[in-house]
Write a protein that holds these residues in place. Structure first.
Motif, PDB file in Angstrom:
ATOM      1  N   SER A   1       3.641   0.899   2.845  1.00  0.00           N
ATOM      2  CA  SER A   1       3.716  -0.271   3.721  1.00  0.00           C
ATOM      3  C   SER A   1       3.700  -1.545   2.885  1.00  0.00           C
ATOM      4  CB  SER A   1       2.577  -0.282   4.743  1.00  0.00           C
ATOM      5  OG  SER A   1       1.348  -0.572   4.124  1.00  0.00           O
TER       6      SER A   1
ATOM      7  N   GLU B   1       0.843  -1.187   0.000  1.00  0.00           N
ATOM      8  CA  GLU B   1       0.000   0.000   0.000  1.00  0.00           C
ATOM      9  C   GLU B   1       0.882   1.241   0.000  1.00  0.00           C
ATOM     10  OE1 GLU B   1      -3.974  -0.613   2.324  1.00  0.00           O
ATOM     11  OE2 GLU B   1      -2.328  -1.337   3.593  1.00  0.00           O
ATOM     12  N   GLN B   2       0.490   2.211  -0.804  1.00  0.00           N
ATOM     13  CA  GLN B   2       1.200   3.483  -0.875  1.00  0.00           C
ATOM     14  C   GLN B   2       0.167   4.584  -1.014  1.00  0.00           C
ATOM     15  OE1 GLN B   2       1.320   5.287  -4.105  1.00  0.00           O
ATOM     16  NE2 GLN B   2       2.271   7.010  -3.097  1.00  0.00           N
TER      17      GLN B   2
ATOM     18  N   GLN C   1       3.600   7.742   2.365  1.00  0.00           N
ATOM     19  CA  GLN C   1       3.444   6.588   3.251  1.00  0.00           C
ATOM     20  C   GLN C   1       3.410   5.304   2.436  1.00  0.00           C
ATOM     21  OE1 GLN C   1       0.004   7.226   5.679  1.00  0.00           O
ATOM     22  NE2 GLN C   1       1.037   8.711   6.971  1.00  0.00           N
TER      23      GLN C   1
ATOM     24  N   LYS D   1       3.077  -5.579   3.918  1.00  0.00           N
ATOM     25  CA  LYS D   1       2.715  -6.469   5.019  1.00  0.00           C
ATOM     26  C   LYS D   1       2.590  -7.911   4.547  1.00  0.00           C
ATOM     27  CE  LYS D   1      -0.107  -2.919   7.196  1.00  0.00           C
ATOM     28  NZ  LYS D   1      -1.463  -2.489   7.444  1.00  0.00           N
TER      29      LYS D   1
END
Length: 103
Positions: A44, A37-38, A42, A46
């Motif tokens: 991430s 996710e962007q 930000q 996972k």
């Protein structure tokens, strides 16, 4: 994909990309499904578990019966493993993004 090269891609992602999200896997962790996710700056990545393709054959056969949609994206070589990331932005150069990911 190679995790190191993907990390480089993310660090150089065009500013025209406002948001990106999807699932993927990496050559050094073939059985692990990751959620990428962007949003703006930000980012991430996972570990969200194992792909269904890693299940024992008898359990997988039962899962295919219970979840017929699993067959929709099933590949004979990769099972349900896939690189599926959506990029959202303005005036994006689609070909440049594809080329960078392919590299």
């Amino acid at each position: 994909m190679n995790l190191g090269k993907f990390d480089e891609f993310v660090s150089r992602m065009p500013k025209s990309v406002i948001r990106a999200k999807g699932i993927c896997y990496f050559t050094n962790e073939y059985d692990v499904c990751y959620l990428f996710e962007q949003a703006g700056k930000q980012v991430s990545l996972k570990d969200i578990g194992l792909w269904f393709a890693t299940m024992p054959a008898n359990e997988l056969a039962d899962m295919m019966i219970r979840e017929p949609n699993l067959r929709r994206d099933w590949d004979d070589d990769y099972g349900d493993r896939m690189q599926k990331i959506v990029f959202i932005g303005q005036k994006m150069d689609k070909d440049a993004i594809i080329k960078a990911l392919d590299e």
